[in-house]
Design an enzyme around this catalytic site. Structure first.
Site, PDB file in Angstrom:
ATOM      1  N   GLU A  91       0.841  -1.198   0.000  1.00 26.95           N
ATOM      2  CA  GLU A  91       0.000   0.000   0.000  1.00 26.95           C
ATOM      3  C   GLU A  91       0.874   1.245   0.000  1.00 26.95           C
ATOM      4  O   GLU A  91       1.983   1.239   0.542  1.00 26.95           O
ATOM      5  CB  GLU A  91      -0.916  -0.003   1.232  1.00 26.95           C
ATOM      6  CG  GLU A  91      -1.873  -1.173   1.208  1.00 26.95           C
ATOM      7  CD  GLU A  91      -2.877  -1.187   2.356  1.00 26.95           C
ATOM      8  OE1 GLU A  91      -3.997  -1.653   2.135  1.00 26.95           O
ATOM      9  OE2 GLU A  91      -2.557  -0.740   3.468  1.00 26.95           O
ATOM     10  N   CYS A 104       3.679   8.482   0.809  1.00 25.07           N
ATOM     11  CA  CYS A 104       4.242   7.530   1.767  1.00 25.07           C
ATOM     12  C   CYS A 104       4.323   6.187   1.054  1.00 25.07           C
ATOM     13  O   CYS A 104       3.306   5.684   0.583  1.00 25.07           O
ATOM     14  CB  CYS A 104       3.307   7.474   2.976  1.00 25.07           C
ATOM     15  SG  CYS A 104       3.776   6.220   4.171  1.00 25.07           S
ATOM     16  N   CYS A 111       6.570  -7.038   7.004  1.00 22.16           N
ATOM     17  CA  CYS A 111       7.703  -6.553   7.797  1.00 22.16           C
ATOM     18  C   CYS A 111       8.088  -7.623   8.799  1.00 22.16           C
ATOM     19  O   CYS A 111       7.219  -8.234   9.429  1.00 22.16           O
ATOM     20  CB  CYS A 111       7.335  -5.256   8.518  1.00 22.16           C
ATOM     21  SG  CYS A 111       8.713  -4.586   9.483  1.00 22.16           S
ATOM     22  N   CYS A 115       6.808  -5.143  15.521  1.00 18.90           N
ATOM     23  CA  CYS A 115       6.520  -4.284  16.679  1.00 18.90           C
ATOM     24  C   CYS A 115       5.118  -4.610  17.201  1.00 18.90           C
ATOM     25  O   CYS A 115       4.217  -4.908  16.408  1.00 18.90           O
ATOM     26  CB  CYS A 115       6.602  -2.811  16.273  1.00 18.90           C
ATOM     27  SG  CYS A 115       8.218  -2.396  15.621  1.00 18.90           S
ATOM     28  N   CYS A 118       1.759  -2.574  15.536  1.00 17.53           N
ATOM     29  CA  CYS A 118       1.704  -2.177  14.131  1.00 17.53           C
ATOM     30  C   CYS A 118       1.096  -3.270  13.251  1.00 17.53           C
ATOM     31  O   CYS A 118       1.487  -4.437  13.347  1.00 17.53           O
ATOM     32  CB  CYS A 118       3.130  -1.877  13.674  1.00 17.53           C
ATOM     33  SG  CYS A 118       3.277  -1.601  11.899  1.00 17.53           S
ATOM     34  N   CYS A 335      -0.541   5.960   9.839  1.00 13.90           N
ATOM     35  CA  CYS A 335       0.668   5.245  10.263  1.00 13.90           C
ATOM     36  C   CYS A 335       0.325   3.968  10.997  1.00 13.90           C
ATOM     37  O   CYS A 335      -0.495   3.971  11.912  1.00 13.90           O
ATOM     38  CB  CYS A 335       1.458   6.098  11.242  1.00 13.90           C
ATOM     39  SG  CYS A 335       2.650   7.113  10.447  1.00 13.90           S
TER      40      CYS A 335
HETATM   41  N1  SAH Z   1       9.456   0.331   9.706  1.00  9.25           N
HETATM   42  C1  SAH Z   1       9.674   1.724   9.759  1.00  9.25           C
HETATM   43  C2  SAH Z   1       8.801   2.511   8.822  1.00  9.25           C
HETATM   44  C3  SAH Z   1       7.375   2.069   8.687  1.00  9.25           C
HETATM   45  S1  SAH Z   1       6.353   2.260  10.124  1.00  9.25           S
HETATM   46  C4  SAH Z   1       9.555   2.231  11.178  1.00  9.25           C
HETATM   47  O1  SAH Z   1       9.111   1.454  12.029  1.00  9.25           O
HETATM   48  O2  SAH Z   1       9.921   3.362  11.429  1.00  9.25           O
HETATM   49  C5  SAH Z   1       6.014   4.021  10.049  1.00  9.25           C
HETATM   50  C6  SAH Z   1       5.692   4.641  11.390  1.00  9.25           C
HETATM   51  O3  SAH Z   1       4.397   4.221  11.855  1.00  9.25           O
HETATM   52  C7  SAH Z   1       6.669   4.278  12.489  1.00  9.25           C
HETATM   53  O4  SAH Z   1       7.038   5.411  13.221  1.00  9.25           O
HETATM   54  C8  SAH Z   1       5.833   3.343  13.325  1.00  9.25           C
HETATM   55  O5  SAH Z   1       6.315   3.221  14.628  1.00  9.25           O
HETATM   56  C9  SAH Z   1       4.486   3.976  13.231  1.00  9.25           C
HETATM   57  N2  SAH Z   1       3.376   3.134  13.665  1.00  9.25           N
HETATM   58  C10 SAH Z   1       3.291   1.789  13.645  1.00  9.25           C
HETATM   59  N3  SAH Z   1       2.094   1.384  14.115  1.00  9.25           N
HETATM   60  C11 SAH Z   1       1.412   2.499  14.438  1.00  9.25           C
HETATM   61  C12 SAH Z   1       0.100   2.750  14.958  1.00  9.25           C
HETATM   62  N4  SAH Z   1      -0.739   1.763  15.210  1.00  9.25           N
HETATM   63  N5  SAH Z   1      -0.274   4.038  15.162  1.00  9.25           N
HETATM   64  C13 SAH Z   1       0.561   5.049  14.848  1.00  9.25           C
HETATM   65  N6  SAH Z   1       1.786   4.888  14.348  1.00  9.25           N
HETATM   66  C14 SAH Z   1       2.219   3.622  14.144  1.00  9.25           C
HETATM   67 FE1  SF4 Z   2       7.794  -2.973  10.851  1.00 10.11          FE
HETATM   68 FE2  SF4 Z   2       5.612  -1.709  11.723  1.00 10.11          FE
HETATM   69 FE3  SF4 Z   2       7.699  -2.048  13.344  1.00 10.11          FE
HETATM   70 FE4  SF4 Z   2       7.881  -0.307  11.284  1.00 10.11          FE
HETATM   71  S1  SF4 Z   2       6.525  -0.150  13.060  1.00 10.11           S
HETATM   72  S2  SF4 Z   2       9.389  -1.856  11.919  1.00 10.11           S
HETATM   73  S3  SF4 Z   2       6.625  -1.396   9.757  1.00 10.11           S
HETATM   74  S4  SF4 Z   2       6.424  -3.681  12.464  1.00 10.11           S
END
Ligand code: SAH
Ligand code: SF4
Length: 364
Positions: A91, A104, A111, A115, A118, A335
């Protein structure tokens, strides 16, 4: 794909043409057609004779990313499901700001970092995107925005995937975006967001590409960060901060910290004060982001009063800080809400478009 023309820079394309017994300038013409004219196929490369166009289609298949689904939110944000050559989907999002539009883009199918907040990490990682697939999402953004008389001002590598876990694809993709004969965007308008792979941050500092680095910090100490981000075990906060100091020293680009605010988990004011002490070391900007709901996780976003209180601690300490206005939540384009395409169906043979009828790419 045997030969991936979309991932090649101009010099590589010139060599490819030479190897095929053609003059070098054909490589220059192809690079221009890919990134400036943004042709959908060799058929549209009208400066080439028909014989060369059909030879190219057979020898060096050109498969661009295609929009297979488009969804627009009331705030103007548009989420696009993008089909890749092998039927996988990712996406990308077009976002309207005061300064203009940003796009974006995704760097991986899924991934592997996982985390605990996410959506993108829920199904693991299938593969890296190529440099061409990463840059082509920006080219697609340009084409779609051109329909509205707009253009791409900034690019965030903040979609699905961990850019620095796809280091080669990311760096080559950024070069295609920056190349004046490519997409022609300034490095300072490109942002790489990372979960904090410290050794790769150091490597990026030496690439001579002063992109903005955004770091998903989300907690100021290892105990809280480790709960939220398993990657913190491999790269705890102290070595991460050292890598960021190096990045700052080499590029003189202010570091951006992303800090999600999750109710009762990482939004206490003691943590805010600890954050201040941590980020004081070199110039930075903090983005506070109330957590966007993902149903698989048990959290709630911090209530507005807590967001304000947390922000006030940073403001009073003189730390540059914004609360991110989340665009596109209603279409799950914000995000952390992006997901790799599921149910992509049978994998079409290499060199073919995904089985669904692609929406018009336009601009060809
Ligand atoms: N993997 C990279 C880039 C993609 S995630 C990273 O982790 O930075 C992009 C951003 O979205 C990151 O800052 C991540 O922590 C944030 N993010 C992930 N899940 C989220 C959520 N549920 N609400 C808001 N931001 C979130
Ligand atoms: Fe991967 Fe989501 Fe963690 Fe970014 S925030 S590293 S996209 S799992």
């Amino acid at each position: 794909m045997a030969v991936d023309v979309l991932s090649m820079d101009r010099t590589a394309l010139e060599h490819l043409m030479e190897e095929g017994g053609l003059p070098r300038y054909r490589g220059r013409q192809l690079f221009h057609a890919l990134w400036k004219t943004r042709v959908a196929s060799y058929d549209a490369l009208s400066v080439w004779p028909a014989t060369l166009r059909s030879r190219a289609a057979a020898e060096w298949p050109l498969v661009r990313v295609v929009p297979v689904e488009r969804q627009q939110a009331r705030d103007g944000t548009e989420k696009i499901v993008v089909g890749l050559f092998d039927g996988e989907r990712v996406e990308m999002v077009l976002l309207p700001h005061r300064f203009g539009w940003s796009v974006c883009v995704s760097t991986q199918v899924g991934c592997a970092i996982g985390c605990h907040f996410c959506a993108s990490g829920l199904a693991g990682k299938t593969r890296n995107l190529s440099a061409g697939e990463i840059a082509d999402q920006v080219a697609l953004g340009e084409t779609l925005l051109a329909e509205r008389g707009e253009r791409v001002r900034r690019v965030d590598l903040m979609g699905i995937g961990e850019p620095l876990d796809n280091y080669a694809g990311t760096v080559a993709g950024l070069r295609l975006m920056h190349d004046p004969d490519g997409l022609g965007l300034s490095y300072r308008h490109l942002t790489v967001s990372t979960s904090g792979l410290a050794p790769r941050i150091r490597k990026l500092a030496d690439e001579g590409m002063p992109v903005t680095l955004a770091v998903s910090l989300h907690a100021p100490n290892d105990a809280v960060r480790g709960e939220l981000m398993p990657v913190n075990r491999a790269y705890p906060i102290a070595p991460l901060m050292d890598a960021l100091a190096t990045y700052w020293e080499r590029t003189r680009r202010r570091i951006t910290y992303e800090y999600l605010l999750i109710d009762g988990v990482n939004d206490g004011l003691t943590l805010a004060r600890e954050l201040v002490r941590l980020v004081r070391r070199f110039p930075c900007h903090v983005n506070l982001i109330p957590w966007n709901p993902v149903p698989e996780f048990p959290y709630r976003p911090s209530p507005p009063a807590q967001v304000t209180a947390f922000r006030t601690v940073l403001d009073e300490a003189g730390i540059s800080c914004t609360v991110r206005r989340e665009l596109g939540q209603e279409i799950e384009a914000a995000c952390g809400q992006l997901r790799r395409g599921l149910g992509a169906g049978p994998t079409p043979a290499s060199g073919q478009q995904p089985s669904e009828r692609p929406l018009s790419r336009g601009g060809a």
